[in-house]
Design a protein around this motif. Structure first.
Motif, short mmCIF file in Angstrom:
data_model
loop_
_atom_site.label_atom_id
_atom_site.label_comp_id
_atom_site.label_asym_id
_atom_site.label_seq_id
_atom_site.Cartn_x
_atom_site.Cartn_y
_atom_site.Cartn_z
N SER A 41 0.86 -1.18 0.00
CA SER A 41 0.00 0.00 0.00
C SER A 41 0.91 1.23 0.00
CB SER A 41 -0.91 0.01 1.23
OG SER A 41 -0.16 0.01 2.43
N VAL A 42 0.73 2.09 -0.99
CA VAL A 42 1.62 3.24 -1.19
C VAL A 42 0.79 4.52 -1.18
CG1 VAL A 42 3.47 4.20 -2.60
CG2 VAL A 42 2.91 1.77 -2.78
N LEU A 43 1.21 5.47 -0.38
CA LEU A 43 0.54 6.77 -0.34
C LEU A 43 1.43 7.82 -1.00
CD1 LEU A 43 -1.75 8.63 0.67
CD2 LEU A 43 -0.39 8.98 2.74
N VAL A 44 0.84 8.59 -1.90
CA VAL A 44 1.54 9.69 -2.57
C VAL A 44 0.89 11.00 -2.14
CG1 VAL A 44 2.08 10.78 -4.78
CG2 VAL A 44 2.19 8.29 -4.55
N THR A 45 1.70 11.94 -1.65
CA THR A 45 1.17 13.24 -1.25
C THR A 45 2.31 14.26 -1.28
OG1 THR A 45 -0.19 14.40 0.38
CG2 THR A 45 1.51 12.89 1.24
N ALA A 46 2.08 15.44 -0.69
CA ALA A 46 3.09 16.49 -0.69
C ALA A 46 3.00 17.31 0.58
CB ALA A 46 2.91 17.40 -1.91
N SER A 47 4.16 17.71 1.09
CA SER A 47 4.19 18.63 2.22
C SER A 47 4.24 20.06 1.72
CB SER A 47 5.39 18.33 3.13
OG SER A 47 6.60 18.41 2.39
N THR A 48 4.54 20.23 0.43
CA THR A 48 4.43 21.53 -0.24
C THR A 48 3.22 21.44 -1.15
OG1 THR A 48 6.06 20.76 -1.85
CG2 THR A 48 6.85 22.15 -0.06
N LYS A 49 3.44 21.46 -2.46
CA LYS A 49 2.35 21.25 -3.42
C LYS A 49 2.90 20.48 -4.62
CE LYS A 49 -0.56 25.22 -2.30
NZ LYS A 49 -1.26 26.44 -2.81
N MET A 50 2.09 19.56 -5.13
CA MET A 50 2.44 18.86 -6.35
C MET A 50 1.15 18.60 -7.13
SD MET A 50 3.13 14.87 -5.20
CE MET A 50 3.33 14.29 -6.88
N THR A 88 -1.82 18.82 -1.31
CA THR A 88 -0.92 19.11 -0.19
C THR A 88 -1.50 18.57 1.11
OG1 THR A 88 0.33 20.88 0.94
CG2 THR A 88 -1.96 21.35 0.40
N ILE A 89 -0.60 18.25 2.04
CA ILE A 89 -0.93 17.99 3.44
C ILE A 89 -0.01 18.87 4.27
CG2 ILE A 89 -0.82 16.33 5.34
CD1 ILE A 89 -3.17 15.78 3.63
N SER A 90 -0.57 19.76 5.09
CA SER A 90 0.25 20.76 5.77
C SER A 90 0.49 20.45 7.25
CB SER A 90 -0.42 22.14 5.67
OG SER A 90 -1.72 22.11 6.26
N ASP A 91 -0.12 19.39 7.76
CA ASP A 91 -0.04 19.08 9.19
C ASP A 91 0.97 17.97 9.45
OD1 ASP A 91 -0.47 18.36 11.85
OD2 ASP A 91 -2.62 18.69 11.73
N GLU A 92 2.00 18.28 10.22
CA GLU A 92 3.03 17.28 10.54
C GLU A 92 2.42 16.07 11.24
OE1 GLU A 92 7.24 16.87 13.02
OE2 GLU A 92 6.16 18.78 12.98
N LYS A 93 1.46 16.29 12.12
CA LYS A 93 0.84 15.19 12.85
C LYS A 93 0.19 14.20 11.90
CE LYS A 93 -2.62 14.20 16.42
NZ LYS A 93 -3.64 14.78 17.33
N VAL A 94 -0.42 14.71 10.82
CA VAL A 94 -1.07 13.84 9.84
C VAL A 94 -0.04 12.94 9.16
CG1 VAL A 94 -2.37 13.78 7.68
CG2 VAL A 94 -2.98 15.43 9.46
N TYR A 123 12.24 28.51 4.60
CA TYR A 123 11.19 27.55 4.96
C TYR A 123 11.19 26.30 4.08
CZ TYR A 123 9.11 30.17 1.10
OH TYR A 123 8.91 30.79 -0.10
N GLU A 124 12.20 26.16 3.25
CA GLU A 124 12.29 25.01 2.34
C GLU A 124 13.48 24.13 2.67
OE1 GLU A 124 10.78 26.49 -1.97
OE2 GLU A 124 12.65 27.37 -1.24
N PRO A 125 13.40 22.85 2.32
CA PRO A 125 12.21 22.07 2.00
C PRO A 125 11.39 21.79 3.26
CG PRO A 125 14.12 20.63 2.06
CD PRO A 125 14.63 22.03 2.27
N VAL A 126 10.16 21.31 3.06
CA VAL A 126 9.26 21.04 4.18
C VAL A 126 9.37 19.56 4.55
CG1 VAL A 126 6.91 21.19 5.05
CG2 VAL A 126 7.73 22.87 3.39
N VAL A 127 10.23 19.26 5.49
CA VAL A 127 10.52 17.88 5.91
C VAL A 127 10.27 17.77 7.41
CG1 VAL A 127 12.32 16.14 6.13
CG2 VAL A 127 12.23 17.57 4.09
#
Length: 227
Positions: A41-50, A88-94, A123-127
């Motif tokens: 199971s693979v999840l694809v998302t972004a902490s910035t925007k894609m 995008t996903i902006s919440d570290e907890k998520v 503020y980059e990168p968002v890791v």
């Protein structure tokens, strides 16, 4: 399907952040398809925007992150919404929660405006610290080209790292400097750090000796993809 990327990077599971310029989105796709072929199971998302991927099997743009769904093999994409077809996903907890629900999470963590080189704002990168791996992407096709603003995102910040001025020729050493500088490719990173050299012309494009001289132990391994 050949799983060369996952095998060479030594990645089996966890949260992977991808930084840099000139190949992040393509690498995410290849890694996701490789993992899917293994039944993961693979999840694809972004902490910035894609841009919203077109190869995923399941999509949740509500911010709910498949909370009420059974997660099985396949490629999933989650986002808090859709802004100009970008996710995008902006919440570290998520992010920390998602890595516990999926075998592998691939997150684009950097933006480059589709340019092959970049400098990094503060503020980059968002890791996030809950990540297990950071893959820095370096586009080797720029070697031998004259640097200008059409080639570089955040040109002024890029020149501070490399010392290049507009019209100068980009060399391998400039790319190695981008990797090793404290304000460069890994200025924000987590877990094991690895480099992906995209758009190499031949097997000798990346000189291991020179790279180690410049970069030392900044990262643990690399892949050079021959075009």
């Amino acid at each position: 399907m050949d799983d060369i990327f996952l095998r060479t990077f030594g990645i089996d599971k966890g949260l992977v952040f991808l930084t840099g310029a000139g190949g992040k989105t393509s690498l995410i796709k290849r890694m996701a398809l490789d993992a899917k072929a293994q039944g993961k199971s693979v999840l694809v998302t972004a902490s910035t925007k894609m841009y919203l991927p077109d190869y995923c099997d399941h999509t949740d743009l509500s911010g709910g992150c498949f909370a009420d769904s059974e997660i099985t093999g396949g490629i999933y994409v989650v986002s808090e919404g859709l802004d100009h077809n970008k996710i995008t996903i902006s919440d570290e907890k998520v992010f920390c929660e998602l890595k516990e629900r999926f075998d592998l999470v691939l997150a684009e963590a950097d933006g480059s405006k589709k340019k092959p080189l970049k400098g990094w704002a503060h503020y980059e990168p968002v890791v996030y610290d809950c990540g297990d791996h950071t893959i820095g992407v370096v586009n080797f096709s720029v070697v031998g080209r004259r640097v200008n603003e059409s080639l570089v995102h955040r040109f002024e910040l890029f020149t501070r790292i490399t010392g290049l001025k507009e019209g100068d020729i980009v060399t391998k050493e400039h790319l190695y400097r981008l990797i090793s500088d404290e304000n460069g490719l890994f200025k924000a990173s987590c877990g094991e750090k690895m480099v992906y050299f995209s758009h190499c012309t031949d097997k000798t494009a990346v000189d291991r000796q020179d790279m180690r001289t410049f970069c030392g132990d900044v990262f643990s391994g690399y892949i050079a993809e021959i075009m």
